[in-house]
Design a protein around this motif. Structure first.
Motif, PDB file in Angstrom:
ATOM      1  N   ALA A   2      39.943  87.563  11.700  1.00  0.00           N
ATOM      2  CA  ALA A   2      39.271  86.863  12.791  1.00  0.00           C
ATOM      3  C   ALA A   2      40.134  86.920  14.047  1.00  0.00           C
ATOM      4  CB  ALA A   2      38.998  85.426  12.417  1.00  0.00           C
ATOM      5  N   ILE A   4      40.658  85.076  17.443  1.00  0.00           N
ATOM      6  CA  ILE A   4      40.316  83.793  18.058  1.00  0.00           C
ATOM      7  C   ILE A   4      41.109  83.614  19.345  1.00  0.00           C
ATOM      8  CG2 ILE A   4      40.340  81.292  17.757  1.00  0.00           C
ATOM      9  CD1 ILE A   4      40.169  81.822  14.723  1.00  0.00           C
ATOM     10  N   LYS A   6      41.076  80.620  22.370  1.00  0.00           N
ATOM     11  CA  LYS A   6      40.486  79.347  22.793  1.00  0.00           C
ATOM     12  C   LYS A   6      39.875  79.416  24.185  1.00  0.00           C
ATOM     13  CE  LYS A   6      43.469  76.648  19.841  1.00  0.00           C
ATOM     14  NZ  LYS A   6      44.521  75.653  19.730  1.00  0.00           N
ATOM     15  N   ASP A   9      34.435  81.610  24.323  1.00  0.00           N
ATOM     16  CA  ASP A   9      33.454  81.120  23.335  1.00  0.00           C
ATOM     17  C   ASP A   9      33.918  79.868  22.603  1.00  0.00           C
ATOM     18  OD1 ASP A   9      31.664  83.139  23.949  1.00  0.00           O
ATOM     19  OD2 ASP A   9      32.429  84.477  22.400  1.00  0.00           O
ATOM     20  N   ASN A  10      34.600  78.995  23.310  1.00  0.00           N
ATOM     21  CA  ASN A  10      35.073  77.732  22.733  1.00  0.00           C
ATOM     22  C   ASN A  10      35.908  77.937  21.470  1.00  0.00           C
ATOM     23  OD1 ASN A  10      33.811  76.095  24.714  1.00  0.00           O
ATOM     24  ND2 ASN A  10      31.855  76.422  23.683  1.00  0.00           N
ATOM     25  N   GLY A  11      36.613  79.062  21.413  1.00  0.00           N
ATOM     26  CA  GLY A  11      37.495  79.326  20.276  1.00  0.00           C
ATOM     27  C   GLY A  11      36.811  79.852  19.037  1.00  0.00           C
ATOM     28  N   LYS A  12      35.512  80.165  19.119  1.00  0.00           N
ATOM     29  CA  LYS A  12      34.827  80.717  17.948  1.00  0.00           C
ATOM     30  C   LYS A  12      35.391  82.109  17.667  1.00  0.00           C
ATOM     31  CE  LYS A  12      30.741  79.986  19.743  1.00  0.00           C
ATOM     32  NZ  LYS A  12      29.306  80.038  19.982  1.00  0.00           N
ATOM     33  N   PRO A  13      35.567  82.471  16.392  1.00  0.00           N
ATOM     34  CA  PRO A  13      36.114  83.784  16.053  1.00  0.00           C
ATOM     35  C   PRO A  13      35.220  84.909  16.544  1.00  0.00           C
ATOM     36  CG  PRO A  13      36.027  82.366  14.120  1.00  0.00           C
ATOM     37  CD  PRO A  13      35.308  81.661  15.218  1.00  0.00           C
ATOM     38  N   ASP A  15      33.792  88.582  15.971  1.00  0.00           N
ATOM     39  CA  ASP A  15      33.525  89.492  14.856  1.00  0.00           C
ATOM     40  C   ASP A  15      33.029  90.813  15.411  1.00  0.00           C
ATOM     41  OD1 ASP A  15      32.756  90.848  12.594  1.00  0.00           O
ATOM     42  OD2 ASP A  15      31.499  89.235  11.807  1.00  0.00           O
TER      43      ASP A  15
END
Length: 51
Positions: A2, A4, A6, A9-13, A15
């Motif tokens: 992942a 990541i 911060k 995307d608000n820290g979303k992983p 992909d």
């Protein structure tokens, strides 16, 4: 794995697997001459030194 960050995307992983089809569809395709020149300059060949 992942990825990541911060700040995005608000820290979303991230992909890449979900976007790889779009990448393949829209990426630039290099002409054969490009690869011939790389081979001529021995860039990316076995035993090539990094600059």
């Amino acid at each position: 794995m992942a990825i990541i960050n911060k700040d995005f995307d608000n820290g979303k992983p991230f992909d890449f697997g979900k976007t790889s089809a779009d990448y393949a569809k829209f990426r630039d395709i290099y002409p054969a001459e490009f690869y011939e020149k790389l081979a001529e300059l021995k860039i990316g060949t076995a035993g090539a030194e990094n600059p």
